[in-house]
Design a protein around this motif. Structure first.
Motif, PDB file in Angstrom:
ATOM      1  N   GLY A   1       0.789  -1.218   0.000  1.00 46.29           N
ATOM      2  CA  GLY A   1       0.000   0.000   0.000  1.00 46.29           C
ATOM      3  C   GLY A   1       0.824   1.273   0.000  1.00 46.29           C
ATOM      4  N   GLU A   2       2.102   1.148   0.344  1.00 43.48           N
ATOM      5  CA  GLU A   2       2.984   2.318   0.292  1.00 43.48           C
ATOM      6  C   GLU A   2       3.175   2.773  -1.141  1.00 43.48           C
ATOM      7  OE1 GLU A   2       7.105   2.707   1.982  1.00 43.48           O
ATOM      8  OE2 GLU A   2       6.338   1.108   3.258  1.00 43.48           O
ATOM      9  N   MET A   3       3.464   4.048  -1.325  1.00 42.57           N
ATOM     10  CA  MET A   3       3.791   4.514  -2.662  1.00 42.57           C
ATOM     11  C   MET A   3       5.304   4.626  -2.770  1.00 42.57           C
ATOM     12  SD  MET A   3       0.849   4.569  -3.925  1.00 42.57           S
ATOM     13  CE  MET A   3       0.680   5.483  -5.450  1.00 42.57           C
ATOM     14  N   LEU A   4       5.807   4.200  -3.921  1.00 47.85           N
ATOM     15  CA  LEU A   4       7.253   4.163  -4.102  1.00 47.85           C
ATOM     16  C   LEU A   4       7.538   4.438  -5.579  1.00 47.85           C
ATOM     17  CD1 LEU A   4      10.020   3.209  -2.802  1.00 47.85           C
ATOM     18  CD2 LEU A   4       9.416   0.930  -3.623  1.00 47.85           C
ATOM     19  N   SER A   5       8.670   5.006  -5.864  1.00 46.53           N
ATOM     20  CA  SER A   5       9.015   5.290  -7.247  1.00 46.53           C
ATOM     21  C   SER A   5       9.712   4.098  -7.887  1.00 46.53           C
ATOM     22  CB  SER A   5       9.929   6.517  -7.312  1.00 46.53           C
ATOM     23  OG  SER A   5      10.642   6.512  -8.521  1.00 46.53           O
ATOM     24  N   ALA A   6       9.073   3.529  -8.920  1.00 43.02           N
ATOM     25  CA  ALA A   6       9.716   2.414  -9.628  1.00 43.02           C
ATOM     26  C   ALA A   6      11.008   2.876 -10.298  1.00 43.02           C
ATOM     27  CB  ALA A   6       8.762   1.829 -10.666  1.00 43.02           C
ATOM     28  N   ARG A   7      11.031   4.139 -10.713  1.00 35.56           N
ATOM     29  CA  ARG A   7      12.258   4.661 -11.336  1.00 35.56           C
ATOM     30  C   ARG A   7      13.430   4.641 -10.369  1.00 35.56           C
ATOM     31  NH1 ARG A   7      10.686  10.109 -14.753  1.00 35.56           N
ATOM     32  NH2 ARG A   7       8.721   9.334 -15.558  1.00 35.56           N
TER      33      ARG A   7
ATOM     34  N   VAL B   1       8.603  -2.731  -6.112  1.00 35.37           N
ATOM     35  CA  VAL B   1       9.638  -3.554  -5.482  1.00 35.37           C
ATOM     36  C   VAL B   1      10.031  -4.709  -6.404  1.00 35.37           C
ATOM     37  CG1 VAL B   1      10.272  -4.872  -3.428  1.00 35.37           C
ATOM     38  CG2 VAL B   1       8.679  -2.956  -3.236  1.00 35.37           C
ATOM     39  N   MET B   2       9.008  -5.229  -7.120  1.00 35.35           N
ATOM     40  CA  MET B   2       9.264  -6.331  -8.065  1.00 35.35           C
ATOM     41  C   MET B   2      10.257  -5.948  -9.138  1.00 35.35           C
ATOM     42  SD  MET B   2       5.776  -8.278  -9.132  1.00 35.35           S
ATOM     43  CE  MET B   2       6.370  -8.920 -10.684  1.00 35.35           C
ATOM     44  N   VAL B   3      10.251  -4.675  -9.504  1.00 37.72           N
ATOM     45  CA  VAL B   3      11.138  -4.211 -10.569  1.00 37.72           C
ATOM     46  C   VAL B   3      12.591  -4.583 -10.247  1.00 37.72           C
ATOM     47  CG1 VAL B   3      12.052  -2.156 -11.732  1.00 37.72           C
ATOM     48  CG2 VAL B   3       9.616  -2.325 -11.234  1.00 37.72           C
ATOM     49  N   GLY B   4      12.965  -4.320  -9.013  1.00 42.03           N
ATOM     50  CA  GLY B   4      14.336  -4.636  -8.595  1.00 42.03           C
ATOM     51  C   GLY B   4      14.607  -6.123  -8.678  1.00 42.03           C
ATOM     52  N   GLU B   5      13.639  -6.912  -8.210  1.00 36.02           N
ATOM     53  CA  GLU B   5      13.807  -8.362  -8.201  1.00 36.02           C
ATOM     54  C   GLU B   5      13.954  -8.904  -9.630  1.00 36.02           C
ATOM     55  OE1 GLU B   5      14.463 -10.497  -6.015  1.00 36.02           O
ATOM     56  OE2 GLU B   5      14.177 -12.300  -7.249  1.00 36.02           O
ATOM     57  N   VAL B   6      13.139  -8.387 -10.533  1.00 35.31           N
ATOM     58  CA  VAL B   6      13.173  -8.873 -11.912  1.00 35.31           C
ATOM     59  C   VAL B   6      14.482  -8.458 -12.599  1.00 35.31           C
ATOM     60  CG1 VAL B   6      12.048  -8.751 -14.170  1.00 35.31           C
ATOM     61  CG2 VAL B   6      10.666  -8.940 -12.101  1.00 35.31           C
ATOM     62  N   ILE B   7      14.929  -7.244 -12.341  1.00 37.40           N
ATOM     63  CA  ILE B   7      16.213  -6.833 -12.920  1.00 37.40           C
ATOM     64  C   ILE B   7      17.329  -7.757 -12.424  1.00 37.40           C
ATOM     65  CG2 ILE B   7      17.960  -5.000 -13.005  1.00 37.40           C
ATOM     66  CD1 ILE B   7      15.679  -2.956 -12.896  1.00 37.40           C
TER      67      ILE B   7
ATOM     68  N   ASP C   1       4.319   4.583  -7.461  1.00 40.84           N
ATOM     69  CA  ASP C   1       3.639   3.317  -7.736  1.00 40.84           C
ATOM     70  C   ASP C   1       3.312   2.632  -6.421  1.00 40.84           C
ATOM     71  OD1 ASP C   1       4.518   3.036 -10.851  1.00 40.84           O
ATOM     72  OD2 ASP C   1       6.118   3.867  -9.633  1.00 40.84           O
ATOM     73  N   MET C   2       2.196   1.900  -6.429  1.00 38.02           N
ATOM     74  CA  MET C   2       1.772   1.269  -5.188  1.00 38.02           C
ATOM     75  C   MET C   2       2.474  -0.071  -4.980  1.00 38.02           C
ATOM     76  SD  MET C   2      -1.981   0.122  -3.856  1.00 38.02           S
ATOM     77  CE  MET C   2      -2.765   1.706  -4.097  1.00 38.02           C
ATOM     78  N   VAL C   3       3.018  -0.262  -3.785  1.00 39.99           N
ATOM     79  CA  VAL C   3       3.590  -1.564  -3.443  1.00 39.99           C
ATOM     80  C   VAL C   3       2.434  -2.539  -3.281  1.00 39.99           C
ATOM     81  CG1 VAL C   3       4.932  -2.863  -1.761  1.00 39.99           C
ATOM     82  CG2 VAL C   3       5.584  -0.514  -2.330  1.00 39.99           C
ATOM     83  N   LEU C   4       2.421  -3.582  -4.102  1.00 39.25           N
ATOM     84  CA  LEU C   4       1.280  -4.504  -4.144  1.00 39.25           C
ATOM     85  C   LEU C   4       1.485  -5.733  -3.285  1.00 39.25           C
ATOM     86  CD1 LEU C   4       0.751  -4.387  -8.010  1.00 39.25           C
ATOM     87  CD2 LEU C   4      -0.648  -3.229  -6.290  1.00 39.25           C
ATOM     88  N   TYR C   5       2.727  -6.128  -3.133  1.00 39.26           N
ATOM     89  CA  TYR C   5       2.994  -7.402  -2.462  1.00 39.26           C
ATOM     90  C   TYR C   5       3.953  -7.207  -1.295  1.00 39.26           C
ATOM     91  CZ  TYR C   5       1.320  -8.639  -7.095  1.00 39.26           C
ATOM     92  OH  TYR C   5       0.589  -8.708  -8.249  1.00 39.26           O
ATOM     93  N   GLU C   6       3.628  -7.901  -0.203  1.00 34.43           N
ATOM     94  CA  GLU C   6       4.556  -7.939   0.921  1.00 34.43           C
ATOM     95  C   GLU C   6       5.794  -8.706   0.472  1.00 34.43           C
ATOM     96  OE1 GLU C   6       3.935  -6.578   3.775  1.00 34.43           O
ATOM     97  OE2 GLU C   6       1.766  -6.547   4.132  1.00 34.43           O
ATOM     98  N   PRO C   7       6.958  -8.300   0.933  1.00 29.61           N
ATOM     99  CA  PRO C   7       8.156  -9.054   0.558  1.00 29.61           C
ATOM    100  C   PRO C   7       8.007 -10.532   0.941  1.00 29.61           C
ATOM    101  CG  PRO C   7       8.750  -7.013   1.667  1.00 29.61           C
ATOM    102  CD  PRO C   7       7.255  -7.144   1.767  1.00 29.61           C
ATOM    103  N   GLY C   8       8.292 -11.419   0.004  1.00 24.61           N
ATOM    104  CA  GLY C   8       8.222 -12.854   0.263  1.00 24.61           C
ATOM    105  C   GLY C   8       6.831 -13.441   0.148  1.00 24.61           C
ATOM    106  N   GLN C   9       5.838 -12.588  -0.099  1.00 24.81           N
ATOM    107  CA  GLN C   9       4.455 -13.077  -0.167  1.00 24.81           C
ATOM    108  C   GLN C   9       4.245 -13.992  -1.371  1.00 24.81           C
ATOM    109  OE1 GLN C   9       1.687  -9.839  -0.585  1.00 24.81           O
ATOM    110  NE2 GLN C   9      -0.135 -11.133  -0.444  1.00 24.81           N
ATOM    111  N   HIS C  10       4.879 -13.650  -2.481  1.00 33.02           N
ATOM    112  CA  HIS C  10       4.723 -14.442  -3.704  1.00 33.02           C
ATOM    113  C   HIS C  10       6.085 -14.770  -4.283  1.00 33.02           C
ATOM    114  CE1 HIS C  10       0.434 -13.586  -3.848  1.00 33.02           C
ATOM    115  NE2 HIS C  10       0.714 -12.314  -3.638  1.00 33.02           N
TER     116      HIS C  10
END
Lengths: 291, 324
Positions: free
Chosen positions: B8-14, B146-152, B172-181
């Protein structure tokens, strides 16, 4: 890192190179007489001297060690001259000429109209769409510079393809990145596929355009082996900052009088009769130049 | 030190792109970053590894050509910029210089979809269709920053090219808790489980899909939301499983042309595998040049906003009227 010794072939004299260029043209015509499909014979003949000067003298390469990191890189930007490059490389020991002739253009052959690195690892890049070679060469030259390697990255473009905007993007990038290890040869044959260049596109003042982009500009007769060799021997140190363009004035179809500056011979095939005629014209041209 | 974020936090994907590349630059000495004048978030990489950072100025074609040249020489190049231009102006360089020789070039960019209020010159709405048609290309669209970093990070080991699509990427809205998926290229994420209908989506509309599902839950409608963030290769097994587990009812929602993107990818799987569906509806951009407006306004105007999504899901689960 121990650097493997490259350049296993001794420096050829200008006369020897001229003989090799004649042989390259002869082998090229022979392939055109064997293969039933069209070959880009006009643009092949215009770069035969340049490719001979490069593969037998200018490039530090080793056909027995094609991945040696210290090798010079060569990117054929005018990919439609692939067959001339294959044969020039075969004469240098990379490939077997008979294999090229036997399989050219056929299903599963490594040799076809435009070079494919996936099928033929001896070439450095897959090319054919025009205006792509210089950007690729900029990337390769950047990589070399970063590794503090001193090999050169050489590309060969047709003048017609420098109508592509990507060429000038790369010209800016090459100078901006200070790539003295980058060398572009231009086959200035002044013909497009369907017209004579200046009829359709105003390229002139051509060398000034490159000078305006900050390049070191060298102008030579692209069929004068002495001038080609001198230009290659005088290339600036690869660690310098300014890329070099060698503008080679050439004749499309060079060496076969009925093909020279003839729009009909951008691409074509040679039947038995045309092959005999072309071979005779090639020999006559050689004898004329010898006297 | 990786920072953790909360749903739910907002974070910059850039900023995630910038920080991830700067982090990876230390462990991958062959990682290069090339940008056509869109390098504001790459400053950390640029300043730390200036000899592996190239800003070519306004020149998308050569940015991709240079990346290919670097990759030929054993490097891992990332091209970062605005996707409408990287996917279209440089399309032939992407296809011929990168995909044909199957080089490990990563194209990471912003402005996927009707975002940023830039007008139709600045919307990438055909990009996924174009990229999915390229042999060897892996195609992704990511909403969770957050996923952006993981995928890179995962993409560093890939042999071939990858396309990573973001929206504007500023907030951008953080959709997933770390480790959730489990985040794995080629595998969709069941972002919310449900049994009545599956809503497939990707990128910036995942948050909208989750909101729609939440609204319908109050009415007793159970919506499964699948974040199909890898469009190619598509997770066909997951699609097949969703058909059998959610009554053969599919809705596809995407910030892309309704034909050519994820809806088409899903429909291809349905046809190729002979999957029987009860209903199939696609929500996306019709064949229009969309004009100006904020993201949500444009989605509403063009029929794939939150209300339209809720309505489509209701239609999907509505009983079929008996024929007379």
């Amino acid at each position: 890192m121990t650097q493997t010794v490259l350049d296993t072939e001794p420096d050829h004299s200008v006369e020897e190179l001229e003989d090799l260029a004649y042989e390259l043209r002869r082998l090229l015509l022979n392939l055109c007489g064997t293969y039933e499909g069209a070959v880009h014979i006009g643009g092949d003949l215009s770069v035969a001297d340049i490719l001979t000067a490069l593969f037998h003298r200018g490039l530090r390469i080793d056909p027995n060690d094609i991945r040696n990191p210290a090798r010079d890189r060569f990117v054929l930007s005018k990919g439609h001259a692939a067959v001339c490059m294959y044969i020039a490389m075969a004469m240098r020991g990379f490939f077997d000429y008979d294999d090229i002739v036997a399989t050219y253009g056929q299903l599963d052959s490594a040799y076809g109209m435009h070079p494919c690195k996936v099928q033929l690892p001896g070439v450095e890049a897959s090319t054919g769409s025009l205006g792509h070679g210089l950007p690729l060469a900029v990337g390769m030259a950047l990589s070399a510079r970063h590794r503090r390697e001193t090999h050169r990255v050489v590309t060969l473009m047709g003048d017609g393809e420098t109508g592509e905007g990507s060429v000038w993007e790369a010209a800016m990038a090459g100078r901006s990145q200070k790539l003295g290890n980058l060398v572009a040869f231009i086959d200035r044959n002044r013909q497009l596929m369907t017209s004579f260049a200046e009829e359709r596109v105003m390229f002139e003042p051509y060398p000034d355009k490159w000078r305006a982009f900050g390049w070191n500009v060298v102008e030579v007769d692209g069929h004068d082996m002495r001038q080609l060799v001198d230009a290659i021997d005088a290339l600036p140190d690869p660690t310098s900052d300014v890329p070099t363009v060698i503008i080679c004035e050439t004749v499309k179809g060079k060496g076969v009088d009925f093909m020279e500056r003839n729009l009909a011979w951008h691409a074509g095939s040679l039947g038995a009769q045309d092959l005999e005629r072309a071979m005779a014209a090639l020999e006559a041209s050689r004898n004329k130049e010898a006297h | 030190m990786p920072v953790t974020f909360t749903f739910g936090e907002m974070l910059s994907a850039r900023s995630v792109i910038g920080s991830t590349l700067a982090e990876l630059g230390a462990t991958h000495d062959n990682l290069w970053v090339i940008t056509p004048d869109i390098g504001a978030t790459l400053v950390e990489f640029r300043d730390t590894y200036p000899d592996r950072f190239v800003d070519v100025g306004l020149a998308e074609q050569v940015s991709v050509g240079i990346a290919a040249g670097l990759a030929y020489d054993g490097n891992i190049p990332v091209v970062s910029g605005m996707l409408p231009f990287l996917s279209m102006r440089a399309l032939e360089q992407v296809r011929t210089d990168v995909c044909y020789p199957n080089l490990p070039v990563k194209i990471i960019g912003t402005h996927g979809g009707l975002v940023g209020n830039g007008g139709s010159t600045h919307y990438a709405v055909e990009d996924l269709s174009l990229m999915c048609s390229l042999t060897n290309m892996t195609v992704t669209s990511i909403g969770d920053p957050v996923m952006v970093g993981e995928v890179i990070r995962q993409s560093m080991d890939m042999q071939g090219p990858i396309y990573i699509r973001l929206a504007v990427g500023k907030k951008d809205m953080v959709l997933y808790e770390p480790g959730q998926h489990e985040i794995r290229i080629g595998k969709g994420i069941v972002a919310r489980d449900g049994s009545d209908v599956t809503l497939f989506t990707h990128g910036t509309t995942v948050a909208q899909a989750l909101t729609a599902a939440e609204q319908l839950a109050d009415d007793g409608i159970s919506v499964r939301v699948v974040d199909m963030w890898t469009l190619k290769p598509i997770d066909a097994d997951l699609i097949e499983r969703c058909a059998s587990e959610t009554g053969g009812r599919f809705v596809v929602l995407e910030d892309h042309l309704a034909y050519g993107g994820l809806a088409t990818r899903v429909a291809d799987v349905v046809a190729d595998r002979g999957i029987a569906l009860t209903s199939f509806e696609r929500l996306g951009i019709p064949q229009v040049y969309a004009g100006f407006g904020e993201d949500e306004q444009l989605r509403d105007k063009h029929g794939y906003g939150l209300t339209a999504t809720v309505d489509a899901l209701r239609r999907a689960v509505a009983p079929v009227p008996a024929t007379a």
